[in-house]
Design a protein around this motif. Structure first.
Motif, short mmCIF file in Angstrom:
data_model
loop_
_atom_site.label_atom_id
_atom_site.label_comp_id
_atom_site.label_asym_id
_atom_site.label_seq_id
_atom_site.Cartn_x
_atom_site.Cartn_y
_atom_site.Cartn_z
N GLN A 81 44.03 -21.80 -8.72
CA GLN A 81 44.30 -21.14 -7.30
C GLN A 81 45.94 -20.74 -6.99
O GLN A 81 46.15 -19.57 -6.55
CB GLN A 81 43.95 -22.06 -6.16
CG GLN A 81 42.24 -22.31 -6.13
CD GLN A 81 41.78 -20.92 -5.50
OE1 GLN A 81 41.40 -20.12 -6.29
NE2 GLN A 81 41.45 -20.97 -4.28
N ARG A 82 46.65 -21.73 -7.32
CA ARG A 82 48.14 -21.32 -7.32
C ARG A 82 48.46 -20.13 -7.85
O ARG A 82 49.09 -19.23 -7.46
CB ARG A 82 48.95 -22.66 -7.52
CG ARG A 82 48.95 -23.70 -6.41
CD ARG A 82 49.85 -24.74 -6.66
NE ARG A 82 49.87 -25.30 -7.86
CZ ARG A 82 48.93 -26.51 -8.11
NH1 ARG A 82 48.20 -26.80 -7.36
NH2 ARG A 82 48.95 -26.99 -9.14
N LEU A 119 37.18 -26.29 -15.70
CA LEU A 119 37.66 -25.69 -14.44
C LEU A 119 37.63 -26.37 -13.21
O LEU A 119 38.69 -25.89 -12.49
CB LEU A 119 36.49 -24.43 -14.59
CG LEU A 119 36.19 -23.48 -15.51
CD1 LEU A 119 35.04 -22.54 -15.23
CD2 LEU A 119 37.48 -22.50 -15.66
N LEU A 120 37.18 -27.23 -13.12
CA LEU A 120 37.29 -28.02 -11.79
C LEU A 120 38.54 -28.79 -12.10
O LEU A 120 39.32 -28.95 -10.76
CB LEU A 120 36.01 -29.03 -11.71
CG LEU A 120 34.67 -28.53 -11.24
CD1 LEU A 120 33.58 -29.50 -11.09
CD2 LEU A 120 34.84 -27.84 -9.79
N ARG A 149 47.09 -16.99 -6.44
CA ARG A 149 47.84 -16.52 -5.35
C ARG A 149 49.13 -15.99 -5.53
O ARG A 149 49.47 -14.78 -4.89
CB ARG A 149 48.16 -17.75 -4.21
CG ARG A 149 46.95 -18.04 -3.48
CD ARG A 149 47.08 -19.05 -2.61
NE ARG A 149 45.98 -20.22 -2.27
CZ ARG A 149 45.91 -21.30 -2.78
NH1 ARG A 149 46.94 -21.97 -3.38
NH2 ARG A 149 45.05 -22.11 -2.62
N ALA A 150 49.76 -16.60 -6.58
CA ALA A 150 51.10 -15.81 -7.02
C ALA A 150 50.82 -14.50 -7.77
O ALA A 150 51.48 -13.71 -7.23
CB ALA A 150 51.69 -16.60 -8.02
N LEU A 151 49.55 -14.38 -8.39
CA LEU A 151 49.41 -13.01 -8.99
C LEU A 151 49.23 -11.97 -7.77
O LEU A 151 49.50 -10.80 -7.80
CB LEU A 151 48.09 -13.13 -9.68
CG LEU A 151 48.71 -13.53 -11.18
CD1 LEU A 151 47.10 -13.86 -12.14
CD2 LEU A 151 49.57 -12.85 -12.02
#
Length: 191
Positions: free
Chosen positions: A63-64, A55-56, A67-69
């Motif tokens: 995150q990208r 996950l890290l 944000r797109a979703l």
């Protein structure tokens, strides 16, 4: 009482066997059980560590994607209803499925993401139903089929009936009251 040499050997062997049994029962077995438990716990922690490292490592990409979703997602209940209704009509037209009714229903939630359920009914061939479902499952909109009912229609025409509940997620302000449920409106139409 004097014991013979043979009796002393039997007594000594018996004491050693009883001593080994006691040591095994109260020392060795608990230690082995604890070691097995610790190995299981170590493996579980190792799996959790690997998942956390994964996950890290993928944090930036996720995150990208998030944000797109969020930016492409449905922002309000009116937008969600409008876009999903338009998409359902388009998907049914592309698939050759005749929709008889679509009923949106808002679900009150105090969380950030809101959910709207669409009850969809229609008729068509098995091929048109499968194409329609494929378009829903591969859609860019945040929708999923919650449950589905298929029924046989006319055998001579080769049609079947379809009823499904479609869930759509949208960002919205949480409703303050559980009594604020919107009235159900039937957007039924015939093709």
């Amino acid at each position: 009482m004097v014991l013979s040499k043979r009796e002393r050997i039997i007594f000594a062997v018996t004491l050693v066997c009883v001593g080994l049994l006691i040591i095994s029962e109260f020392v060795v077995d608990p230690v082995l059980a604890r070691l097995d438990e610790m190995e299981t716990q170590r493996q579980q922690l190792q799996d959790e560590l690997e998942e956390a490292q994964f996950l890290l490592a993928n944090h930036g990409a996720m995150q990208r994607k998030w944000r797109a979703l969020v930016s492409d997602g449905l922002r309000s209940d009116a937008e969600a209803e409008s876009k999903v209704l338009t998409a359902l009509r388009e998907w049914s037209g592309n698939a050759g499925l005749a929709l008889s009714s679509i009923k949106p229903d808002r679900i009150a939630s105090d969380k950030g993401l809101q959910e709207m359920i669409f009850t969809v009914a229609g008729k068509g061939t098995l091929e048109s139903v499968s194409r329609f479902l494929w378009q829903i499952e591969t859609a860019a909109l945040p929708v999923k089929v919650r449950d589905i009912q298929l029924g046989s229609g006319s055998e001579s025409e080769g049609t079947m009936s379809l009823q499904l509940h479609l869930s759509a997620l949208y960002l919205g302000t949480p409703e303050r009251s559980s009594d604020a449920k919107q009235p159900e409106v039937d957007y039924g139409y015939d093709i």
